[in-house]
Design an enzyme around this catalytic site. Structure first.
Site, mmCIF file in Angstrom:
data_model
loop_
_atom_site.group_PDB
_atom_site.id
_atom_site.type_symbol
_atom_site.label_atom_id
_atom_site.label_comp_id
_atom_site.label_asym_id
_atom_site.label_seq_id
_atom_site.Cartn_x
_atom_site.Cartn_y
_atom_site.Cartn_z
ATOM 1 C CE1 TYR A 102 9.231 -15.621 8.122
ATOM 2 C CE2 TYR A 102 9.675 -16.004 10.871
ATOM 3 C CZ TYR A 102 10.459 -15.574 10.142
ATOM 4 O OH TYR A 102 10.841 -14.309 10.286
ATOM 5 C CE LYS A 106 13.715 -15.227 8.275
ATOM 6 N NZ LYS A 106 14.176 -13.645 7.452
ATOM 7 C CB SER A 137 5.153 -8.737 9.095
ATOM 8 O OG SER A 137 5.940 -8.671 9.006
#
Length: 153
Positions: A102, A106, A137
């Site tokens: 992740y 990013k 989330s």
């Protein structure tokens, strides 16, 4: 005023993004503001996350937004106006344990959009990156051996 039109897009499916962008441009003629706000993440140790999942995360968080941006960009350049926004993550600036795929995706997105910002200045196209801290989330608890269910969407 245009009637809203719902167009479904899986941002991690790079092969369909150009067609979706073309459909949007054919429908409305232009895009004034493009907000890239889709993401996938997974939590796990580097050695426990498969390369296949690393690639899926990179497709959704990096290749998806840049593919969509590149598909819309020529229209904005020809009109010499537009705004592109990337809703990213603080993890695009700071990596934390158990989020390597992740954070890497990013970081890559931040680098791309920083360069794009400098390049688009001459065309009066604004490029912004928003890096919020942690957000809540949707998450499903994975069944054993089911990596896809461990993805946060």
């Amino acid at each position: 005023t245009y009637a809203p039109k719902l167009i479904l897009l899986d941002i991690s499916d790079i092969s369909c993004i150009r067609d979706v962008a073309k459909e949007i441009l054919n429908c409305y003629g232009c895009v004034d503001i493009l907000i890239n706000n889709a993401s996938m993440k997974v939590k796990g140790a580097v050695q426990s996350i498969s390369l296949e999942l690393d690639k899926k995360i990179m497709d959704a968080n990096y290749f998806g937004p840049i593919t969509l941006t590149k598909a819309i960009l020529p229209n904005m350049i020809s009109r010499r106006t537009g705004q592109i926004v990337l809703i990213n993550s603080i993890q695009g600036k700071i990596g934390i344990p158990f989020r390597a795929a992740y954070a890497a995706s990013k970081h890559a997105a931040v680098g791309f959009f920083d360069c794009l910002r400098a390049e688009m200045e001459e065309f009066d196209i604004s490029v912004s990156t928003v890096n919020p801290t942690f957000i809540c989330s949707y998450h499903r608890q994975p069944a054993p051996g089911n990596w896809e269910a461990s993805i946060w969407k």
